[in-house]
Design a protein around this motif. Sequence first.
Motif, PDB file in Angstrom:
ATOM      1  N   GLY A   1       0.793  -1.225   0.000  1.00  0.00           N
ATOM      2  CA  GLY A   1       0.000   0.000   0.000  1.00  0.00           C
ATOM      3  C   GLY A   1       0.822   1.269   0.000  1.00  0.00           C
ATOM      4  O   GLY A   1       0.274   2.374   0.065  1.00  0.00           O
ATOM      5  N   LYS A   2       2.141   1.132  -0.107  1.00  0.00           N
ATOM      6  CA  LYS A   2       3.019   2.294  -0.027  1.00  0.00           C
ATOM      7  C   LYS A   2       3.682   2.612  -1.352  1.00  0.00           C
ATOM      8  O   LYS A   2       4.624   3.401  -1.401  1.00  0.00           O
ATOM      9  N   ALA A   3       3.203   1.987  -2.427  1.00  0.00           N
ATOM     10  CA  ALA A   3       3.848   2.196  -3.724  1.00  0.00           C
ATOM     11  C   ALA A   3       2.822   2.151  -4.843  1.00  0.00           C
ATOM     12  O   ALA A   3       1.829   1.423  -4.765  1.00  0.00           O
ATOM     13  N   SER A   4       3.068   2.941  -5.897  1.00  0.00           N
ATOM     14  CA  SER A   4       2.315   2.809  -7.145  1.00  0.00           C
ATOM     15  C   SER A   4       3.274   2.223  -8.170  1.00  0.00           C
ATOM     16  O   SER A   4       4.447   2.605  -8.229  1.00  0.00           O
ATOM     17  N   LEU A   5       2.777   1.285  -8.959  1.00  0.00           N
ATOM     18  CA  LEU A   5       3.642   0.546  -9.875  1.00  0.00           C
ATOM     19  C   LEU A   5       3.022   0.568 -11.271  1.00  0.00           C
ATOM     20  O   LEU A   5       2.038  -0.120 -11.545  1.00  0.00           O
ATOM     21  N   LEU A   6       3.602   1.403 -12.149  1.00  0.00           N
ATOM     22  CA  LEU A   6       3.169   1.525 -13.539  1.00  0.00           C
ATOM     23  C   LEU A   6       4.068   0.649 -14.406  1.00  0.00           C
ATOM     24  O   LEU A   6       5.290   0.637 -14.222  1.00  0.00           O
ATOM     25  N   ALA A   7       3.472  -0.086 -15.355  1.00  0.00           N
ATOM     26  CA  ALA A   7       4.232  -0.903 -16.296  1.00  0.00           C
ATOM     27  C   ALA A   7       3.756  -0.600 -17.706  1.00  0.00           C
ATOM     28  O   ALA A   7       2.559  -0.689 -17.989  1.00  0.00           O
ATOM     29  N   THR A   8       4.682  -0.228 -18.579  1.00  0.00           N
ATOM     30  CA  THR A   8       4.295   0.152 -19.945  1.00  0.00           C
ATOM     31  C   THR A   8       5.073  -0.657 -20.971  1.00  0.00           C
ATOM     32  O   THR A   8       6.205  -1.093 -20.739  1.00  0.00           O
ATOM     33  N   ASP A   9       4.450  -0.820 -22.135  1.00  0.00           N
ATOM     34  CA  ASP A   9       5.122  -1.444 -23.277  1.00  0.00           C
ATOM     35  C   ASP A   9       4.468  -0.928 -24.550  1.00  0.00           C
ATOM     36  O   ASP A   9       3.304  -0.503 -24.538  1.00  0.00           O
ATOM     37  N   LEU A  10       5.218  -0.994 -25.633  1.00  0.00           N
ATOM     38  CA  LEU A  10       4.724  -0.563 -26.938  1.00  0.00           C
ATOM     39  C   LEU A  10       3.646  -1.494 -27.481  1.00  0.00           C
ATOM     40  O   LEU A  10       2.726  -1.085 -28.185  1.00  0.00           O
ATOM     41  N   ASP A  11       3.766  -2.772 -27.134  1.00  0.00           N
ATOM     42  CA  ASP A  11       2.994  -3.837 -27.773  1.00  0.00           C
ATOM     43  C   ASP A  11       1.790  -4.228 -26.911  1.00  0.00           C
ATOM     44  O   ASP A  11       1.940  -4.786 -25.827  1.00  0.00           O
ATOM     45  N   ASN A  12       0.587  -3.938 -27.413  1.00  0.00           N
ATOM     46  CA  ASN A  12      -0.625  -4.302 -26.669  1.00  0.00           C
ATOM     47  C   ASN A  12      -0.776  -5.808 -26.483  1.00  0.00           C
ATOM     48  O   ASN A  12      -1.364  -6.272 -25.503  1.00  0.00           O
ATOM     49  N   GLY A  13      -0.227  -6.585 -27.426  1.00  0.00           N
ATOM     50  CA  GLY A  13      -0.315  -8.036 -27.320  1.00  0.00           C
ATOM     51  C   GLY A  13       0.406  -8.562 -26.094  1.00  0.00           C
ATOM     52  O   GLY A  13      -0.120  -9.422 -25.374  1.00  0.00           O
ATOM     53  N   VAL A  14       1.615  -8.057 -25.843  1.00  0.00           N
ATOM     54  CA  VAL A  14       2.342  -8.541 -24.665  1.00  0.00           C
ATOM     55  C   VAL A  14       1.714  -8.013 -23.378  1.00  0.00           C
ATOM     56  O   VAL A  14       1.760  -8.673 -22.338  1.00  0.00           O
ATOM     57  N   LEU A  15       1.100  -6.838 -23.445  1.00  0.00           N
ATOM     58  CA  LEU A  15       0.419  -6.307 -22.258  1.00  0.00           C
ATOM     59  C   LEU A  15      -0.772  -7.191 -21.875  1.00  0.00           C
ATOM     60  O   LEU A  15      -1.039  -7.399 -20.680  1.00  0.00           O
ATOM     61  N   GLU A  16      -1.464  -7.709 -22.881  1.00  0.00           N
ATOM     62  CA  GLU A  16      -2.564  -8.633 -22.584  1.00  0.00           C
ATOM     63  C   GLU A  16      -2.044  -9.892 -21.905  1.00  0.00           C
ATOM     64  O   GLU A  16      -2.654 -10.409 -20.960  1.00  0.00           O
ATOM     65  N   LYS A  17      -0.908 -10.393 -22.379  1.00  0.00           N
ATOM     66  CA  LYS A  17      -0.293 -11.568 -21.739  1.00  0.00           C
ATOM     67  C   LYS A  17       0.113 -11.244 -20.302  1.00  0.00           C
ATOM     68  O   LYS A  17      -0.020 -12.074 -19.392  1.00  0.00           O
ATOM     69  N   ALA A  18       0.622 -10.032 -20.090  1.00  0.00           N
ATOM     70  CA  ALA A  18       1.021  -9.623 -18.742  1.00  0.00           C
ATOM     71  C   ALA A  18      -0.183  -9.570 -17.812  1.00  0.00           C
ATOM     72  O   ALA A  18      -0.125 -10.040 -16.670  1.00  0.00           O
ATOM     73  N   ARG A  19      -1.281  -8.994 -18.305  1.00  0.00           N
ATOM     74  CA  ARG A  19      -2.491  -8.920 -17.473  1.00  0.00           C
ATOM     75  C   ARG A  19      -3.034 -10.322 -17.159  1.00  0.00           C
ATOM     76  O   ARG A  19      -3.552 -10.561 -16.074  1.00  0.00           O
ATOM     77  N   GLU A  20      -2.899 -11.220 -18.131  1.00  0.00           N
ATOM     78  CA  GLU A  20      -3.356 -12.598 -17.931  1.00  0.00           C
ATOM     79  C   GLU A  20      -2.517 -13.286 -16.853  1.00  0.00           C
ATOM     80  O   GLU A  20      -3.040 -14.041 -16.033  1.00  0.00           O
ATOM     81  N   GLY A  21      -1.194 -13.066 -16.882  1.00  0.00           N
ATOM     82  CA  GLY A  21      -0.319 -13.548 -15.817  1.00  0.00           C
ATOM     83  C   GLY A  21      -0.078 -15.042 -15.806  1.00  0.00           C
ATOM     84  O   GLY A  21       0.060 -15.639 -14.736  1.00  0.00           O
ATOM     85  N   SER A  22       0.019 -15.664 -16.985  1.00  0.00           N
ATOM     86  CA  SER A  22       0.301 -17.100 -17.086  1.00  0.00           C
ATOM     87  C   SER A  22       1.684 -17.288 -17.691  1.00  0.00           C
ATOM     88  O   SER A  22       1.982 -16.738 -18.759  1.00  0.00           O
ATOM     89  N   TYR A  23       2.538 -18.086 -17.002  1.00  0.00           N
ATOM     90  CA  TYR A  23       3.940 -18.184 -17.406  1.00  0.00           C
ATOM     91  C   TYR A  23       4.414 -19.637 -17.412  1.00  0.00           C
ATOM     92  O   TYR A  23       3.985 -20.446 -16.580  1.00  0.00           O
ATOM     93  N   LEU A  24       5.325 -19.938 -18.346  1.00  0.00           N
ATOM     94  CA  LEU A  24       5.952 -21.248 -18.375  1.00  0.00           C
ATOM     95  C   LEU A  24       7.010 -21.334 -17.271  1.00  0.00           C
ATOM     96  O   LEU A  24       7.549 -20.320 -16.825  1.00  0.00           O
ATOM     97  N   GLU A  25       7.318 -22.565 -16.898  1.00  0.00           N
ATOM     98  CA  GLU A  25       8.217 -22.772 -15.766  1.00  0.00           C
ATOM     99  C   GLU A  25       9.588 -22.144 -15.980  1.00  0.00           C
ATOM    100  O   GLU A  25      10.201 -21.649 -15.037  1.00  0.00           O
TER     101      GLU A  25
END
Length: 259
Positions: free
Chosen positions: A126-150
């Motif tokens: 609760g003591k920080a704001s965390l902004l994450a940006t990228d050029l590519d909307n496709g990778v941002l969707e993957k980031a929001r989904e949050g599913s990763y290989l081992e």
Amino acid sequence: MTEDLDFSQFIARIKGKTNIDLSQYKEAQMKRRLTTLRMKNGFSTFEQYYAAIEQNKTLLNEFLDRMTINVSEFWRNPTRWEVLRSRFLPEMLAANARVKIWSAACSTGEEPYTLAMILSELNAQGKASLLATDLDNGVLEKAREGSYLERSLRDVPAECRTKYFQPSEGAYLVSDTLKKMVQFKQGNLLHDPFDKGFDLIVCRNVMIYFTEEAKHGLYHKFAGALKPGGILFVGSTEQIFSPSQYGFETADTFFYRKV
């Protein structure tokens, strides 16, 4: 039309369409990558390839994905993240009621989620704001989904792996706790104005793809976006030579403090 003119006109058209300035990327690397992509899709010239991109959104998205470099892992170069966890973030949290952090060129989200894990381990959700940006909307969707290989998790400390990831169908899902801490947003480093007042900017393993002129401009923009005393954290191949020309001093290996 010569091959060089064909490519230079493609660069100009892409800039007009997307605001992405390919001329600020190292030409040999970018031309090689895009020539391979163009030929894979069966086009003999960049003029033909651009005409197809105009008509086909799938081709446009494939192009955007290929020209942005999306290679990322959690806790990449763990000893550097440990310096952030044990030294710089505690300093920032002690000095500020709220810490403002930006993960620039965040790709598929491993970097901002690593930051979120560290903040959570420091009881600073609760003591920080965390902004994450990228050029590519496709990778941002993957980031929001949050599913990763081992393989993306190989450097995650065991206790964090247990605490923040849930195995699911051959992959690992990042916890909702971390997802709620990160605001993902599209952003063009080379074109967009930057927000101000950041305590920490993390931009790792993307500057190596830019020309020296583009890097020079970005370091000035990053300095302008940081508070005095704020930290820029770069990748392990991106040491800044003569950081004072941008208003930085070396704070630790790959960490630069705004003077």
